[in-house]
Design a protein around this motif. Sequence first.
Motif, PDB file in Angstrom:
ATOM      1  N   MET A  86       0.847  -1.191   0.000  1.00 23.35           N
ATOM      2  CA  MET A  86       0.000   0.000   0.000  1.00 23.35           C
ATOM      3  C   MET A  86       0.880   1.237   0.000  1.00 23.35           C
ATOM      4  N   ARG A  87       0.342   2.335  -0.536  1.00 25.97           N
ATOM      5  CA  ARG A  87       1.084   3.587  -0.616  1.00 25.97           C
ATOM      6  C   ARG A  87       0.246   4.753  -0.082  1.00 25.97           C
ATOM      7  N   LEU A  88       0.922   5.629   0.578  1.00 24.12           N
ATOM      8  CA  LEU A  88       0.351   6.917   0.975  1.00 24.12           C
ATOM      9  C   LEU A  88       1.399   7.963   0.641  1.00 24.12           C
ATOM     10  N   ASP A  89       1.184   8.674  -0.468  1.00 24.46           N
ATOM     11  CA  ASP A  89       2.164   9.640  -0.967  1.00 24.46           C
ATOM     12  C   ASP A  89       3.518   8.957  -1.167  1.00 24.46           C
ATOM     13  N   GLU A  90       4.557   9.465  -0.481  1.00 22.31           N
ATOM     14  CA  GLU A  90       5.896   8.904  -0.681  1.00 22.31           C
ATOM     15  C   GLU A  90       6.176   7.695   0.206  1.00 22.31           C
ATOM     16  N   LEU A  91       5.222   7.311   1.043  1.00 23.34           N
ATOM     17  CA  LEU A  91       5.419   6.198   1.973  1.00 23.34           C
ATOM     18  C   LEU A  91       4.769   4.928   1.428  1.00 23.34           C
ATOM     19  N   HIS A  92       5.461   3.818   1.618  1.00 22.61           N
ATOM     20  CA  HIS A  92       5.014   2.542   1.072  1.00 22.61           C
ATOM     21  C   HIS A  92       5.297   1.464   2.106  1.00 22.61           C
ATOM     22  N   ALA A  93       4.337   0.561   2.341  1.00 22.02           N
ATOM     23  CA  ALA A  93       4.524  -0.564   3.264  1.00 22.02           C
ATOM     24  C   ALA A  93       3.892  -1.809   2.657  1.00 22.02           C
ATOM     25  N   TRP A  94       4.474  -2.970   2.938  1.00 27.90           N
ATOM     26  CA  TRP A  94       3.940  -4.226   2.413  1.00 27.90           C
ATOM     27  C   TRP A  94       4.440  -5.391   3.260  1.00 27.90           C
ATOM     28  N   ILE A  95       3.811  -6.554   3.079  1.00 26.48           N
ATOM     29  CA  ILE A  95       4.197  -7.787   3.763  1.00 26.48           C
ATOM     30  C   ILE A  95       4.726  -8.745   2.704  1.00 26.48           C
ATOM     31  N   SER A  96       5.865  -9.357   2.980  1.00 29.18           N
ATOM     32  CA  SER A  96       6.448 -10.290   2.013  1.00 29.18           C
ATOM     33  C   SER A  96       6.664 -11.662   2.647  1.00 29.18           C
ATOM     34  N   VAL A  97       6.556 -12.702   1.810  1.00 30.92           N
ATOM     35  CA  VAL A  97       6.841 -14.080   2.204  1.00 30.92           C
ATOM     36  C   VAL A  97       7.793 -14.656   1.169  1.00 30.92           C
ATOM     37  N   ASP A  98       8.897 -15.216   1.634  1.00 29.19           N
ATOM     38  CA  ASP A  98       9.930 -15.752   0.731  1.00 29.19           C
ATOM     39  C   ASP A  98      10.395 -14.689  -0.262  1.00 29.19           C
ATOM     40  N   GLY A  99      10.459 -13.441   0.187  1.00 28.10           N
ATOM     41  CA  GLY A  99      10.932 -12.364  -0.652  1.00 28.10           C
ATOM     42  C   GLY A  99       9.937 -11.849  -1.670  1.00 28.10           C
ATOM     43  N   VAL A 100       8.692 -12.338  -1.643  1.00 32.26           N
ATOM     44  CA  VAL A 100       7.663 -11.940  -2.611  1.00 32.26           C
ATOM     45  C   VAL A 100       6.560 -11.167  -1.885  1.00 32.26           C
ATOM     46  N   GLU A 101       6.206 -10.000  -2.405  1.00 33.80           N
ATOM     47  CA  GLU A 101       5.153  -9.188  -1.799  1.00 33.80           C
ATOM     48  C   GLU A 101       3.805  -9.895  -1.903  1.00 33.80           C
ATOM     49  N   LEU A 102       3.082  -9.979  -0.788  1.00 31.39           N
ATOM     50  CA  LEU A 102       1.767 -10.613  -0.791  1.00 31.39           C
ATOM     51  C   LEU A 102       0.748  -9.727  -1.507  1.00 31.39           C
ATOM     52  N   PRO A 103      -0.220 -10.343  -2.198  1.00 34.40           N
ATOM     53  CA  PRO A 103      -1.266  -9.534  -2.835  1.00 34.40           C
ATOM     54  C   PRO A 103      -2.126  -8.842  -1.789  1.00 34.40           C
ATOM     55  N   GLU A 104      -2.665  -7.688  -2.149  1.00 39.21           N
ATOM     56  CA  GLU A 104      -3.498  -6.889  -1.254  1.00 39.21           C
ATOM     57  C   GLU A 104      -4.893  -6.769  -1.839  1.00 39.21           C
ATOM     58  N   PHE A 105      -5.903  -7.052  -1.028  1.00 35.30           N
ATOM     59  CA  PHE A 105      -7.288  -7.025  -1.487  1.00 35.30           C
ATOM     60  C   PHE A 105      -8.079  -5.968  -0.717  1.00 35.30           C
ATOM     61  N   ALA A 106      -9.063  -5.389  -1.406  1.00 36.57           N
ATOM     62  CA  ALA A 106      -9.992  -4.435  -0.786  1.00 36.57           C
ATOM     63  C   ALA A 106      -9.257  -3.329  -0.044  1.00 36.57           C
ATOM     64  N   VAL A 107      -8.363  -2.638  -0.736  1.00 37.66           N
ATOM     65  CA  VAL A 107      -7.607  -1.548  -0.126  1.00 37.66           C
ATOM     66  C   VAL A 107      -8.538  -0.362   0.135  1.00 37.66           C
ATOM     67  N   GLU A 108      -8.446   0.208   1.325  1.00 32.64           N
ATOM     68  CA  GLU A 108      -9.260   1.364   1.692  1.00 32.64           C
ATOM     69  C   GLU A 108      -8.368   2.450   2.286  1.00 32.64           C
ATOM     70  N   TYR A 109      -8.797   3.717   2.098  1.00 34.81           N
ATOM     71  CA  TYR A 109      -8.035   4.863   2.603  1.00 34.81           C
ATOM     72  C   TYR A 109      -8.949   5.728   3.468  1.00 34.81           C
ATOM     73  N   SER A 110      -8.366   6.284   4.508  1.00 38.56           N
ATOM     74  CA  SER A 110      -9.139   7.180   5.373  1.00 38.56           C
ATOM     75  C   SER A 110      -9.371   8.505   4.674  1.00 38.56           C
ATOM     76  N   ALA A 111     -10.340   9.264   5.166  1.00 36.22           N
ATOM     77  CA  ALA A 111     -10.694  10.533   4.537  1.00 36.22           C
ATOM     78  C   ALA A 111      -9.545  11.540   4.590  1.00 36.22           C
ATOM     79  N   ASP A 112      -8.736  11.485   5.647  1.00 33.51           N
ATOM     80  CA  ASP A 112      -7.636  12.448   5.760  1.00 33.51           C
ATOM     81  C   ASP A 112      -6.379  11.995   5.023  1.00 33.51           C
ATOM     82  N   GLY A 113      -6.419  10.788   4.411  1.00 32.52           N
ATOM     83  CA  GLY A 113      -5.289  10.312   3.628  1.00 32.52           C
ATOM     84  C   GLY A 113      -4.094   9.876   4.442  1.00 32.52           C
TER      85      GLY A 113
END
Length: 275
Positions: free
Chosen positions: A1-28
């Motif tokens: 997931m990304r918020l402007d210049e910031l990015h975070a994710w979860i990886s297993v065996d060096g591979v980023e896990l897929p992300e489903f139903a991503v939601e963002y707060s009103a203030d971003g």
Amino acid sequence: MRLDELHAWISVDGVELPEFAVEYSADGKEASCWIPSECDKQFAVEFKNTRSSSWQTNAEITVDGIQCGSNNTYCRDHRHPQITSGSRNSVAISAHSRRPLLFAQQALTDDDNLLNAAISPELGSIKVQMRKVISVPSRRRQPVWPGDSFESKVLHERSKKAMGHSVQFGAAYPAINSQADPIEVIAELATFVFKYRPIELLRAQGIAPPEIRPAAAPIEVVDLTVDDDDASEIKQLEARLPVLKKKGVKVKSKSSGVKQEKSFVFAPGEIIDLT
């Protein structure tokens, strides 16, 4: 997931896990999603800041409501000095040992004494809080290790939070852990929340798309119908069959060295060249 210049994710065996139903707060400033967990798989929490700045970025990690420490981001590729990153795949339990983070089967019990036990509302989630910080070396103190605090929670089998998996801490392994400089949080930048469940549960609830199965091999269809041309050809072949049978040659053979007698059957009017 990304918020402007910031990015975070979860990886297993060096591979980023897929992300489903991503939601963002009103203030971003907060993002959340669902990720698939796989039993007995170690994972890493990874984060990145893609914009250089004069201040330090730090990420505090919480799993199932348990604080697992924080990491500062650093430039790891000098070809891209504006990008800083960090990761965490384990927790320190002493000055010389760590325990890895992993997804595992949720421990359950039928002990009714635990039926109404308090459960963290953050069970089933991994939280990454990105902060603007500065180091404060003058506040250095003796490190305090959490010891046995990283133990998986046992739930009653009828608990609503018994959703299949939980984050657990694997067997301890030797590691040299140094105490980082104390930090002071200047500003909260962003929060990323990863809600994990077994992929089968995410599909059953319509959060993840259904499994794509390989297409079956096409079945060859043979047309056995007979048209007029085929019927006419069959009649012609049936008419010629008796004539062809009469042209057959019969040969009688005896043992080697004995005169052989041959008989032939000819069609009327047929001329045989015996020269």
